[in-house]
Write a protein that holds these residues in place. Sequence first.
Motif, PDB file in Angstrom:
ATOM      1  N   ILE A 224      10.331   1.937  -7.053  1.00 44.00           N
ATOM      2  CA  ILE A 224       9.779   1.383  -8.289  1.00 44.00           C
ATOM      3  C   ILE A 224       9.373  -0.073  -8.084  1.00 44.00           C
ATOM      4  CG2 ILE A 224      11.079   2.915  -9.818  1.00 44.00           C
ATOM      5  CD1 ILE A 224      12.960   0.540 -10.354  1.00 44.00           C
ATOM      6  N   ASP A 225       8.288  -0.449  -8.731  1.00 48.55           N
ATOM      7  CA  ASP A 225       7.828  -1.839  -8.732  1.00 48.55           C
ATOM      8  C   ASP A 225       8.328  -2.494 -10.017  1.00 48.55           C
ATOM      9  OD1 ASP A 225       6.400  -1.676  -6.308  1.00 48.55           O
ATOM     10  OD2 ASP A 225       4.723  -0.711  -7.336  1.00 48.55           O
ATOM     11  N   ILE A 226       9.204  -3.481  -9.878  1.00 50.26           N
ATOM     12  CA  ILE A 226       9.794  -4.163 -11.024  1.00 50.26           C
ATOM     13  C   ILE A 226       8.975  -5.420 -11.307  1.00 50.26           C
ATOM     14  CG2 ILE A 226      11.869  -5.261 -11.941  1.00 50.26           C
ATOM     15  CD1 ILE A 226      13.450  -3.537  -9.887  1.00 50.26           C
ATOM     16  N   PRO A 227       8.369  -5.511 -12.475  1.00 44.56           N
ATOM     17  CA  PRO A 227       7.538  -6.690 -12.778  1.00 44.56           C
ATOM     18  C   PRO A 227       8.365  -7.940 -12.971  1.00 44.56           C
ATOM     19  CG  PRO A 227       7.742  -5.292 -14.711  1.00 44.56           C
ATOM     20  CD  PRO A 227       8.403  -4.546 -13.579  1.00 44.56           C
ATOM     21  N   ALA A 228       7.729  -9.088 -12.850  1.00 45.23           N
ATOM     22  CA  ALA A 228       8.411 -10.366 -13.051  1.00 45.23           C
ATOM     23  C   ALA A 228       8.931 -10.465 -14.477  1.00 45.23           C
ATOM     24  CB  ALA A 228       7.456 -11.516 -12.758  1.00 45.23           C
ATOM     25  N   GLY A 229      10.132 -11.023 -14.612  1.00 44.33           N
ATOM     26  CA  GLY A 229      10.684 -11.247 -15.947  1.00 44.33           C
ATOM     27  C   GLY A 229      11.738 -10.264 -16.383  1.00 44.33           C
ATOM     28  N   ALA A 230      12.143  -9.333 -15.510  1.00 45.09           N
ATOM     29  CA  ALA A 230      13.214  -8.404 -15.883  1.00 45.09           C
ATOM     30  C   ALA A 230      14.472  -9.197 -16.199  1.00 45.09           C
ATOM     31  CB  ALA A 230      13.474  -7.420 -14.743  1.00 45.09           C
ATOM     32  N   ASP A 231      15.201  -8.750 -17.230  1.00 45.33           N
ATOM     33  CA  ASP A 231      16.422  -9.450 -17.623  1.00 45.33           C
ATOM     34  C   ASP A 231      17.544  -8.434 -17.764  1.00 45.33           C
ATOM     35  OD1 ASP A 231      18.074 -11.517 -18.284  1.00 45.33           O
ATOM     36  OD2 ASP A 231      16.933 -12.161 -20.040  1.00 45.33           O
ATOM     37  N   SER A 232      18.777  -8.906 -17.838  1.00 49.06           N
ATOM     38  CA  SER A 232      19.904  -7.997 -18.016  1.00 49.06           C
ATOM     39  C   SER A 232      19.711  -7.181 -19.289  1.00 49.06           C
ATOM     40  CB  SER A 232      21.222  -8.773 -18.101  1.00 49.06           C
ATOM     41  OG  SER A 232      21.583  -9.267 -16.827  1.00 49.06           O
ATOM     42  N   ASN A 233      19.937  -5.867 -19.163  1.00 49.85           N
ATOM     43  CA  ASN A 233      19.811  -4.880 -20.242  1.00 49.85           C
ATOM     44  C   ASN A 233      18.372  -4.503 -20.573  1.00 49.85           C
ATOM     45  OD1 ASN A 233      22.622  -4.653 -20.626  1.00 49.85           O
ATOM     46  ND2 ASN A 233      22.619  -6.474 -21.918  1.00 49.85           N
ATOM     47  N   SER A 234      17.382  -5.125 -19.934  1.00 46.15           N
ATOM     48  CA  SER A 234      16.032  -4.579 -20.039  1.00 46.15           C
ATOM     49  C   SER A 234      15.977  -3.358 -19.123  1.00 46.15           C
ATOM     50  CB  SER A 234      14.978  -5.621 -19.653  1.00 46.15           C
ATOM     51  OG  SER A 234      15.105  -6.000 -18.299  1.00 46.15           O
ATOM     52  N   TYR A 235      14.996  -2.523 -19.307  1.00 46.75           N
ATOM     53  CA  TYR A 235      14.987  -1.284 -18.543  1.00 46.75           C
ATOM     54  C   TYR A 235      13.569  -0.765 -18.322  1.00 46.75           C
ATOM     55  CZ  TYR A 235      14.036   1.229 -22.909  1.00 46.75           C
ATOM     56  OH  TYR A 235      13.457   1.671 -24.071  1.00 46.75           O
ATOM     57  N   MET A 236      13.440   0.164 -17.391  1.00 45.81           N
ATOM     58  CA  MET A 236      12.188   0.869 -17.129  1.00 45.81           C
ATOM     59  C   MET A 236      12.455   2.372 -17.233  1.00 45.81           C
ATOM     60  SD  MET A 236      10.557  -1.228 -13.888  1.00 45.81           S
ATOM     61  CE  MET A 236       9.067  -0.225 -13.887  1.00 45.81           C
ATOM     62  N   ARG A 237      11.420   3.098 -17.624  1.00 47.43           N
ATOM     63  CA  ARG A 237      11.538   4.547 -17.747  1.00 47.43           C
ATOM     64  C   ARG A 237      10.572   5.212 -16.760  1.00 47.43           C
ATOM     65  NH1 ARG A 237      13.202   8.111 -21.839  1.00 47.43           N
ATOM     66  NH2 ARG A 237      13.605   6.334 -23.207  1.00 47.43           N
ATOM     67  N   LYS A 238      11.098   6.073 -15.900  1.00 47.60           N
ATOM     68  CA  LYS A 238      10.279   6.814 -14.940  1.00 47.60           C
ATOM     69  C   LYS A 238      10.191   8.256 -15.454  1.00 47.60           C
ATOM     70  CE  LYS A 238       8.305   6.686 -10.724  1.00 47.60           C
ATOM     71  NZ  LYS A 238       7.193   5.791 -10.371  1.00 47.60           N
ATOM     72  N   LYS A 239       9.076   8.593 -16.044  1.00 47.34           N
ATOM     73  CA  LYS A 239       8.932   9.879 -16.721  1.00 47.34           C
ATOM     74  C   LYS A 239       8.957  11.038 -15.719  1.00 47.34           C
ATOM     75  CE  LYS A 239       6.210  12.161 -20.301  1.00 47.34           C
ATOM     76  NZ  LYS A 239       7.395  12.348 -21.156  1.00 47.34           N
ATOM     77  N   GLY A 240       9.769  12.063 -16.057  1.00 43.49           N
ATOM     78  CA  GLY A 240       9.813  13.283 -15.257  1.00 43.49           C
ATOM     79  C   GLY A 240      10.747  13.229 -14.066  1.00 43.49           C
TER      80      GLY A 240
END
Length: 383
Positions: A224-240
């Motif tokens: 996964i490519d994590i964009p700049a600015g991720a913070d604790s408790n932020s999240y990404m969803r990978k569908k499927g």
Amino acid sequence: MAKNYYEILGVDSKATQAEIKTAYRKLVKQYHPDLHPNDPAAAAKFKEINEANEVLSDEQKRAAYDYELANPGAAGFGDFSGGQGFGGFGGFSDIFNDIFSGFGGGATSARSTEKERGKDITVEVSLSFLDAAKGCTKEISYVRKERCSSCKGTGAKGGTAYKTCDKCGGSGKVQYTSGSGFFRTVSLRVCPDCGGTGKRIIEKCPDCGGKGWYTGKSNTVVRIDIPAGADSNSYMRKKGYGHASQYGGEPGDLIIVFKVLPHKIFKRERFDLYVDLPLSYETCVLGGKVKIPTLDNAIDLEIPSGTQNGKQFVLRGKGIKSSLGTGNLYVTVSVEIPTSVSRAQKKALEEFAENSELKQCPKMKEYNEGLESLYGVKAYDKK
């Protein structure tokens, strides 16, 4: 900005699950399309209520939603609806049955016979401060239920060893009647023989035991490519990329929740960075250049003479640069006082103090004047 689901359900943000459920049931009864035929506004409101309940009744989704509500845009990595839509109003039928089953007139309801979606998987990923601030690429390894390739998720041997369910005729639903006369209630429920699939397995798939999925022997690895600015408790969803569904439905999603590790120098608030800069007494008095860190390199900062403790310098645009905005870098001066001095240093300081004029220190002058007016003494009387 996410919708305010608490306002939609009419509950406080600190509401318990029981309070959310009560509010939800009341609104379902009020706005259900069966009570408002051909009323687009009621249908839209009903859909909105469903959407709010789906998030707030799930502790994991609620926690992520609360984070975005408190930090608009910061959780732009997430998708609270899960991309599933609400066209079928899945999950409403049980509550609808509870509400209307005691009413006359033959109210009917049934669970959706669409194949159930697989369960989501949540994994926590630790990020260094700089990786989170600047963005990075990560490989995530986890175990999930994978769709059985032998039966194509049907649970039947070869994907064909099944027949139409005799009890429901392939509809996946059976009709139940209770009561009599005015109080007669007719309801459609999931067929107990086929579990709502409309099919009966003749011979189970030997590879998955009739489940339609199996637990992978090796870990699933996703990049996964994590964009700049991720913070604790932020999240990404990978569908499927979640668990496979039983009987061939859509797989769930992979939800990656971030935990950002602390840094020795930097602190952050959303996209702004903060640095405490320790300076010696003589640098604050005389001024000079010092090196300060940014996310990319160390740069020079000019310290003017007479700089006071607590002075804050603002470097515009030197914070976190993300698609949601660019922050600043705030540098706060902290004067470091030596705990011990040599005789020569002490003598030099005494000479400095002897030659210092009180008017050069406005705050000390004001303090002395106030003390003298109260008690006729000064903080520092020269001997």
